[in-house]
Design a protein around this motif. Structure first.
Motif, mmCIF file in Angstrom:
data_model
loop_
_atom_site.group_PDB
_atom_site.id
_atom_site.type_symbol
_atom_site.label_atom_id
_atom_site.label_comp_id
_atom_site.label_asym_id
_atom_site.label_seq_id
_atom_site.Cartn_x
_atom_site.Cartn_y
_atom_site.Cartn_z
ATOM 1 N N GLN A 558 -84.603 -31.358 -149.997
ATOM 2 C CA GLN A 558 -84.206 -32.732 -149.380
ATOM 3 C C GLN A 558 -83.834 -33.363 -150.729
ATOM 4 O O GLN A 558 -82.565 -34.273 -150.533
ATOM 5 C CB GLN A 558 -85.621 -33.486 -148.995
ATOM 6 C CG GLN A 558 -85.841 -33.105 -147.716
ATOM 7 C CD GLN A 558 -86.929 -31.906 -147.661
ATOM 8 O OE1 GLN A 558 -87.284 -31.218 -148.708
ATOM 9 N NE2 GLN A 558 -87.832 -31.912 -146.661
ATOM 10 N N ARG A 561 -80.117 -31.556 -151.676
ATOM 11 C CA ARG A 561 -79.027 -31.880 -150.349
ATOM 12 C C ARG A 561 -77.906 -30.793 -150.477
ATOM 13 O O ARG A 561 -76.827 -31.081 -150.172
ATOM 14 C CB ARG A 561 -78.637 -33.310 -150.701
ATOM 15 C CG ARG A 561 -79.547 -34.307 -150.632
ATOM 16 C CD ARG A 561 -78.896 -35.846 -150.736
ATOM 17 N NE ARG A 561 -77.857 -36.074 -149.637
ATOM 18 C CZ ARG A 561 -76.734 -36.041 -149.879
ATOM 19 N NH1 ARG A 561 -76.177 -35.863 -151.216
ATOM 20 N NH2 ARG A 561 -75.920 -36.420 -148.930
ATOM 21 N N ASP A 572 -81.231 -39.756 -147.353
ATOM 22 C CA ASP A 572 -82.381 -39.554 -147.030
ATOM 23 C C ASP A 572 -82.700 -38.585 -146.197
ATOM 24 O O ASP A 572 -83.051 -38.767 -144.910
ATOM 25 C CB ASP A 572 -83.163 -40.853 -146.716
ATOM 26 C CG ASP A 572 -84.869 -40.636 -146.762
ATOM 27 O OD1 ASP A 572 -85.075 -39.714 -147.192
ATOM 28 O OD2 ASP A 572 -85.459 -41.447 -145.833
ATOM 29 N N SER A 574 -83.906 -35.463 -143.960
ATOM 30 C CA SER A 574 -85.500 -35.278 -143.533
ATOM 31 C C SER A 574 -85.681 -33.685 -143.660
ATOM 32 O O SER A 574 -87.050 -33.300 -143.956
ATOM 33 C CB SER A 574 -85.285 -35.629 -142.049
ATOM 34 O OG SER A 574 -84.482 -34.737 -141.107
ATOM 35 N N PHE A 575 -84.890 -32.684 -143.477
ATOM 36 C CA PHE A 575 -85.163 -31.345 -143.563
ATOM 37 C C PHE A 575 -83.761 -30.663 -143.732
ATOM 38 O O PHE A 575 -82.824 -31.039 -143.260
ATOM 39 C CB PHE A 575 -85.707 -30.901 -142.061
ATOM 40 C CG PHE A 575 -86.659 -29.747 -141.933
ATOM 41 C CD1 PHE A 575 -87.817 -29.848 -142.407
ATOM 42 C CD2 PHE A 575 -86.038 -28.293 -141.292
ATOM 43 C CE1 PHE A 575 -88.767 -28.600 -142.110
ATOM 44 C CE2 PHE A 575 -86.784 -27.525 -141.318
ATOM 45 C CZ PHE A 575 -88.168 -27.467 -141.809
ATOM 46 N N VAL A 601 -83.054 -32.974 -134.657
ATOM 47 C CA VAL A 601 -83.742 -33.219 -135.894
ATOM 48 C C VAL A 601 -82.900 -34.332 -136.651
ATOM 49 O O VAL A 601 -81.927 -33.902 -137.516
ATOM 50 C CB VAL A 601 -84.043 -32.154 -136.730
ATOM 51 C CG1 VAL A 601 -84.851 -32.318 -138.047
ATOM 52 C CG2 VAL A 601 -84.675 -31.110 -136.044
ATOM 53 N N ASP A 603 -81.222 -36.781 -139.461
ATOM 54 C CA ASP A 603 -81.051 -36.566 -140.571
ATOM 55 C C ASP A 603 -81.364 -35.259 -141.409
ATOM 56 O O ASP A 603 -81.562 -35.083 -142.649
ATOM 57 C CB ASP A 603 -81.906 -37.479 -141.506
ATOM 58 C CG ASP A 603 -81.405 -39.104 -140.971
ATOM 59 O OD1 ASP A 603 -80.290 -39.235 -141.015
ATOM 60 O OD2 ASP A 603 -82.038 -40.165 -141.089
ATOM 61 N N SER A 604 -81.212 -34.353 -140.549
ATOM 62 C CA SER A 604 -81.530 -32.944 -141.034
ATOM 63 C C SER A 604 -79.971 -32.530 -141.502
ATOM 64 O O SER A 604 -78.884 -33.007 -141.044
ATOM 65 C CB SER A 604 -82.089 -32.164 -140.039
ATOM 66 O OG SER A 604 -81.082 -31.689 -139.079
ATOM 67 N N ARG A 639 -72.955 -33.112 -142.306
ATOM 68 C CA ARG A 639 -74.404 -32.688 -142.423
ATOM 69 C C ARG A 639 -74.308 -31.300 -142.382
ATOM 70 O O ARG A 639 -75.407 -30.523 -142.826
ATOM 71 C CB ARG A 639 -75.123 -33.198 -141.268
ATOM 72 C CG ARG A 639 -75.491 -34.638 -141.005
ATOM 73 C CD ARG A 639 -76.008 -34.931 -139.712
ATOM 74 N NE ARG A 639 -77.260 -34.283 -139.415
ATOM 75 C CZ ARG A 639 -77.798 -34.551 -138.150
ATOM 76 N NH1 ARG A 639 -77.139 -34.889 -137.174
ATOM 77 N NH2 ARG A 639 -79.014 -33.847 -137.936
ATOM 78 N N ASN A 661 -85.732 -25.343 -146.458
ATOM 79 C CA ASN A 661 -87.031 -25.652 -145.879
ATOM 80 C C ASN A 661 -87.044 -24.415 -144.848
ATOM 81 O O ASN A 661 -88.282 -23.902 -144.815
ATOM 82 C CB ASN A 661 -87.092 -26.994 -145.113
ATOM 83 C CG ASN A 661 -87.071 -28.170 -145.910
ATOM 84 O OD1 ASN A 661 -86.363 -28.920 -145.791
ATOM 85 N ND2 ASN A 661 -87.841 -28.435 -146.842
ATOM 86 N N THR A 729 -89.436 -31.127 -137.021
ATOM 87 C CA THR A 729 -90.173 -32.462 -136.724
ATOM 88 C C THR A 729 -91.505 -32.709 -136.900
ATOM 89 O O THR A 729 -91.967 -33.704 -136.643
ATOM 90 C CB THR A 729 -89.584 -32.572 -135.237
ATOM 91 O OG1 THR A 729 -90.026 -31.589 -134.465
ATOM 92 C CG2 THR A 729 -87.918 -32.777 -135.063
ATOM 93 N N SER A 731 -94.247 -31.797 -139.161
ATOM 94 C CA SER A 731 -94.391 -31.551 -140.882
ATOM 95 C C SER A 731 -95.652 -30.852 -140.913
ATOM 96 O O SER A 731 -95.860 -29.922 -141.932
ATOM 97 C CB SER A 731 -94.429 -32.941 -141.564
ATOM 98 O OG SER A 731 -95.759 -33.706 -141.006
#
Length: 825
Positions: A558, A561, A572, A574-575, A601, A603-604, A639, A661, A729, A731
């Motif tokens: 994360q 990036r 920010d 997320s994944f 998902v 912000d992935s 993204r 991840n 989603t 965790s």
């Protein structure tokens, strides 16, 4: 050692010039062979089958001469060899002196070569196929109907009928409309083959595509190959399949994947047509091919097409492999195979039975690995540590290395002093540097045979075309021959006895997709040395603090990036999902699934490897097309980010933990080395488990062994998206998977079975011993199920590693001393 019948060829590093014969209407045009991943198949090699390898080359003669040779062979009763000469006379009739012979005088005997062997329908199917290649679809339909009148159940004719019906219904896969014909088979293919706007012939365009691909200019290469395909109306089938391959390399899938769908349809159609026309099975069940297919076995691994076709493609290459290795560099001659080759598998069985009985416990099985990649190649990265743990009292280990060592500067700077080749040398009994024999398969077979190798293990398969020892295994230099590791599919070869696999990767219900018998390993069939190499970084439960600028081994996915600019995509994150495979392993369906995961998902991001860079714009354009109706193209492309290729394998492996991840696997061509890197970085893999191909089930088997079967999407792409979404989603669920995976990597005393190389080697040895025993018994080969003994089941402890290595060093020293004393005496 007797000299080979063929001189050693000079080889360029990338483009290896070999020559085949392309059927160019009434002319034979010689064009260069293109190594894997592009190639020139023996698309119009006029040798009727492997059995006529010693006959004269039909392309070396004009029409009257071909007719005379055909008649002579016919009178001798060699109808199979006569047929291609009569056919050549048919093709050359239009360019022969007026009145020298009629078409009927050549075509009639051509068909009679088939009818006299009760294969009349085969002859008409052959003509139908050649008509399709010239764009003479109406003529093809005529001969298919004629074939079915002779044999209404003829499989090849029925398949061609299906293809022709599909084309008439609007499939358009044959690339050419109807052409006028006199019905004799003497079509005006020269008129059909025109030139492009620059006056280039299909053959010139094919050669241009070859050179462009060698320069890694995939888009331009695809264009040249496609023009060759179009202008020749599909006659140069390999131009068509090479164009497809170039497009898949750079994700050039057309609008919403329509070009990709058409490409896969084309590959299937061409291959089915070639199977129907050029594959025959004799009364004894032996398979014969008149030529190899236009598609290459390694190309086919990444295509979502019928798995049976992939088996047939490999089978065709196995049938022609040795013959094509013997073709002269000029492409005009086919030297005869020496009469003592191939070696008879059964010749020395009685001797070996005596040797085993006479030597008792001192008998050692001589095994040998042959490959072009005994340097910084992936196969050595994964498998070199096996050589540290072979039992020196039971096995004598040889290496036959076809490739050169790495450049010293590369070893010093890029590999930071690590030389896998030297490590292998230090651990095996004999390292044979035979790169000077790479292009002389006859001399190489004689040399290997002179070493009295019992089991020969192939580490190239159909990979590294132009570097591998083409034709070697067909000469049967060892009584037992095995395919292991590099090419993850069947060889299709009757001369390869076993393939190393496991029951999840190659369940017995899929044995029809393989020509080999299985050696079933009890755990994952893949060798992997990550836990044995001190240069490979262990995964950690916690991430090291991030560094700006980024440094290897720092930061979480994360935070890092995918090295995206700060103003691009979510800050920010997320994944982070990843896929570090070459672009050619992916397809529109896979990309759409990734897009659905990103949408599910928030912000992935998706982190990919730009391999090659030329494909990035195509991928971004495909994302735009998939966003129609969602209006999220800009967000999605912001993204999706790309990392450059990392030449050092240890640094590349470290990046998995730093940037990912979860790894989203490719289908139907899984990540193999990259998958093992990810798993040893503590990065779980989500994979599709609904395929039948060996190359599509590698990660499925891995997840089973690592007790993460719930990451296997057995129901296909929709479940693949569901699993990946849940990991991104939930965790707690994700953390449990990551922890379990890292636990397996860090497990010691004993090592986890998935990462335990000494244990893998013991099981591999057991498989080899069973294969050797089956050979000595003289009974038909059976699948081998490796069962672990009580000692092996205990796993490997730290003390075992040192003990095993010491035992091997001591045994080598003892034998060296014994040999020295013997020489003194």
């Amino acid at each position: 050692m007797r000299s080979s019948s063929k001189p050693t060829r000079s080889v360029r590093p990338i483009l290896v010039l070999m020559h085949y014969l392309l059927l160019a209407g009434p002319l034979q045009i010689r064009v260069p062979y293109l190594p894997y991943p592009l190639h020139l198949a023996s698309s119009a090699l006029l040798f009727a089958s492997a059995s006529e390898a010693g006959s004269a080359d039909p392309a070396a003669h004009d029409g009257p001469e071909s007719l005379a040779i055909g008649r002579n062979l016919f009178q001798q009763g060699d109808y199979e060899s006569a047929a291609p000469h009569f056919w050549r006379a048919v093709l050359l009739h239009g360019e022969s002196p007026r009145g020298s012979y009629t078409v009927e005088e050549a075509f009639g005997p051509f068909i009679k070569c088939y009818s006299i062997r009760d294969k009349t329908a085969d002859g008409f199917v052959f003509v139908a196929t050649e008509s399709i290649r010239r764009g003479q679809v109406d003529m093809a339909r005529t001969y298919v109907r004629t074939a079915l009148e002779v044999d209404p159940k003829h499989a090849g004719a029925l398949e061609l009928q299906r293809i022709l019906s599909s084309d008439a219904a609007g499939g358009g896969v044959l690339g050419g409309g109807s052409t006028s014909s006199n019905g004799s088979g003497d079509g005006e293919s020269k008129a059909a083959d025109t030139t492009d706007e620059n006056g280039k012939t299909p053959e010139q365009l094919y050669n241009e595509g070859t050179e462009l691909f060698a320069q890694k200019k995939h888009a331009l290469a695809a264009k040249a190959f496609q023009r060759s395909c179009d202008i020749s109306k599909g006659r140069i089938g390999v131009a068509c399949t090479n164009a497809v391959y170039c497009r898949t390399n750079i994700l050039d899938w057309g609008t919403n994947g329509t070009q990709f769908d058409a490409d896969m349809n084309l590959v299937e159609t061409i291959t089915r047509m070639e199977v129907a026309s050029y594959r025959t099975v004799d009364a004894s069940g032996n398979v014969h091919w008149k030529r190899s297919t236009s598609a290459h076995p390694h190309m086919m691994l990444g295509y979502p097409v019928d798995s049976n076709l992939k088996r047939y493609v490999s089978e065709s290459y196995a049938a022609m492999d040795e013959i094509l290795a013997r073709v002269s560099e000029s492409g005009t001659e086919l030297p005869s195979l020496p009469p003592d080759l191939p070696y008879d598998q059964d010749d020395n069985r009685a001797k070996y039975i005596f040797d085993v009985a006479d030597s008792g416990k001192e008998f050692r099985i001589r095994i040998a690995f042959v490959a072009s990649g005994f340097n910084s190649k992936a196969v050595l990265y994964l498998s070199q540590d096996m050589f540290r743990f072979f039992n020196p009292d039971e096995f004598e280990v040889h290496i036959f290395s076809l490739g050169p060592p790495d450049n010293p500067a590369f070893i010093h700077h890029t590999m930071r002093g690590v030389d896998w080749r030297e490590r292998v040398k230090s651990n095996v009994d004999v390292f044979h540097d035979v790169q000077h024999l790479k292009n002389d398969h006859i001399a190489l077979a004689r040399y290997i045979h002179s070493q009295d190798i019992h089991i020969l293990i192939e580490w190239d398969g159909y990979a590294r075309q132009g570097e591998r020892a083409q034709g070697l295994f067909a000469l049967r230099p060892a009584p037992v021959q095995i395919l292991h590791q590099e090419f993850l599919g069947s060889s299709g070869a009757p001369y390869v006895d076993y393939i190393v696999t496991d029951e999840v990767t190659s369940p017995e219900k899929l044995e029809s997709l393989y020509s080999e018998k299985f050696i079933y390993m009890p755990w994952h069939f893949f060798s992997k040395g990550h836990a044995m190499q001190k240069e490979v970084k262990l995964p950690t439960y916690e991430y090291a603090p991030a560094s700006v600028p980024y440094k290897l081994g720092t930061g979480s996915p994360q935070e890092n990036r995918c090295l995206a600019p700060n103003d691009l995509g979510p800050n920010d994150v997320s994944f982070v999902y990843c896929n570090f495979n070459k672009f050619l392993k992916n397809n529109p369906e896979t990309l759409r699934s990734w897009i659905n995961i990103l949408r599910s998902v928030p912000d992935s991001i998706l982190c990919l490897l730009e391999n090659p860079t030329e494909g990035v714009p195509y991928l971004r354009n495909s994302v735009k097309e998939a966003s129609v109706g969602y209006d999220d193209a800009e967000d999605l492309n912001a993204r999706i980010h790309f990392l450059p290729w990392q030449a050092n394998p240890f640094d590349h492996q470290m990046r998995a933990q730093d940037f990912c991840n979860v790894m989203l696997d490719s289908h139907p061509y899984n990540g193999h080395t990259t998958a093992q890197d990810s798993l040893y970085g503590g990065v779980p893999i989500v994979t599709r488990s609904d395929g039948d191909d060996m190359s599509s089930r590698v990660s499925t088997s891995a997840n089973v062994i690592l007790e993460m079967s719930d990451l296997n999407a057995v129901d296909g792409v929709s479940q693949y998206v569901e699993i990946a979404t849940k990991l991104g989603t939930d965790s707690k669920y994700y953390s449990s998977k990551r922890t379990k995976l890292i636990d397996s990597c860090l497990q010691q005393n004993p090592l986890h079975p998935y990462w335990d190389v000494p244990r893998y080697t013991r099981n591999f040895e057991t498989g080899l011993k069973h294969a050797w025993e089956q050979y000595l018994s003289g009974k038909p080969k059976q699948h081998i199920y490796v069962k672990e003994g009580d000692e092996t089941k205990k796993g490997t402890y730290e003390s075992d590693i040192a003990r095993l290595e010491d035992a091997r060093r001591h045994a080598k020293a003892k034998r060296r001393k014994k040999n020295t004393q013997g020489e003194e005496l």
